[in-house]
Scaffold this motif. Structure first.
Motif, mmCIF file in Angstrom:
data_model
loop_
_atom_site.group_PDB
_atom_site.id
_atom_site.type_symbol
_atom_site.label_atom_id
_atom_site.label_comp_id
_atom_site.label_asym_id
_atom_site.label_seq_id
_atom_site.Cartn_x
_atom_site.Cartn_y
_atom_site.Cartn_z
ATOM 1 N N ASP A 37 2.860 34.108 23.237
ATOM 2 C CA ASP A 37 2.158 35.288 24.387
ATOM 3 C C ASP A 37 2.758 36.411 24.724
ATOM 4 N N ILE A 38 4.809 35.932 24.579
ATOM 5 C CA ILE A 38 5.419 36.948 24.592
ATOM 6 C C ILE A 38 6.253 37.440 23.255
ATOM 7 N N LEU A 39 7.043 36.523 22.782
ATOM 8 C CA LEU A 39 8.089 36.303 22.339
ATOM 9 C C LEU A 39 7.283 37.096 20.404
ATOM 10 N N MET A 40 6.120 36.282 20.048
ATOM 11 C CA MET A 40 5.816 36.369 18.800
ATOM 12 C C MET A 40 5.058 37.463 18.993
ATOM 13 N N PRO A 41 4.406 38.185 19.838
ATOM 14 C CA PRO A 41 4.075 39.342 19.553
ATOM 15 C C PRO A 41 4.487 40.831 19.297
ATOM 16 N N VAL A 42 5.546 40.425 19.992
ATOM 17 C CA VAL A 42 6.921 41.353 20.305
ATOM 18 C C VAL A 42 7.462 41.225 18.658
ATOM 19 N N GLY A 48 5.564 45.346 11.796
ATOM 20 C CA GLY A 48 4.942 46.023 11.772
ATOM 21 C C GLY A 48 3.302 45.441 11.594
ATOM 22 N N GLY A 49 3.466 44.827 12.766
ATOM 23 C CA GLY A 49 1.967 43.808 13.464
ATOM 24 C C GLY A 49 1.725 42.816 13.197
ATOM 25 N N LEU A 50 2.909 42.238 12.497
ATOM 26 C CA LEU A 50 2.113 40.989 11.779
ATOM 27 C C LEU A 50 2.169 39.762 12.897
ATOM 28 N N ASP A 51 1.466 39.175 12.982
ATOM 29 C CA ASP A 51 1.064 37.638 14.239
ATOM 30 C C ASP A 51 0.967 36.991 12.882
ATOM 31 N N PHE A 52 1.815 35.884 12.738
ATOM 32 C CA PHE A 52 2.515 34.920 12.403
ATOM 33 C C PHE A 52 1.657 33.485 12.348
ATOM 34 N N SER A 53 0.537 33.468 12.883
ATOM 35 C CA SER A 53 0.374 32.834 13.753
ATOM 36 C C SER A 53 -1.357 32.777 11.999
ATOM 37 N N SER A 54 -1.599 33.897 12.086
ATOM 38 C CA SER A 54 -2.436 33.993 10.851
ATOM 39 C C SER A 54 -2.213 33.550 9.685
ATOM 40 N N THR A 90 5.757 29.667 13.863
ATOM 41 C CA THR A 90 5.867 29.956 15.761
ATOM 42 C C THR A 90 7.313 28.500 16.581
ATOM 43 N N GLN A 91 6.324 27.666 15.246
ATOM 44 C CA GLN A 91 6.697 26.736 15.997
ATOM 45 C C GLN A 91 9.003 26.252 15.579
#
Length: 142
Positions: A37-42, A48-54, A90-91
């Protein structure tokens, strides 16, 4: 047998371990939230707006209703075989954070713990004998 089990359970180590597991589970949830909720969004914003979970690779057939979907959770729930390398990143970040926090805790505890006072080492027998000889020679000169 019940008394043996009771004795085993009441040992300090077993109780400490049980408490550690409970606290560890709660701590794990906090770190997971911190990461997701905090680190991965930052981190995603920085890169460049990456969402690693996707980030994933589809390894099998996708049901027609999910064709073209980029929702990892929905595809996984539908039973589609996926290689979720974004979730792995993420993990891995989760693990590094937990390991670093544990390192800091152990380091702080080690600094707070009093260091044992070491008794002066006993003098070696040959050194003691040489001292006696030296002292005896000094007294003969006078």
């Amino acid at each position: 047998m019940f008394n043996e089990f009771k004795t085993f359970i009441m040992r300090g180590n077993v109780l400490d371990l049980a408490i550690a597991v409970i606290i560890g589970a709660a701590f794990g949830k906090i770190v997971t939230s911190l990461t997701e909720d905090i680190l991965m969004p930052v981190i995603g914003k920085i890169f460049g707006g990456l969402d690693f979970s996707s980030y994933f690779l589809v390894l099998g057939a996708v049901p027609p209703e999910l064709t073209g979907s980029t929702d990892y959770a929905a595809l996984k729930k539908a039973g589609v075989p996926l290689l979720g390398y974004g979730e792995f990143v993420t993990q891995a970040v989760n693990f590094v954070i937990v390991a670093f926090i544990i390192f800091l805790l152990v380091r702080a505890v080690n600094r707070l713990m009093p260091k044992p006072v070491e008794a002066p080492a006993a003098e070696a027998a040959d050194i003691a004998l040489l001292r006696e000889i030296r002292d005896e020679l000094r007294t003969r000169r006078v």
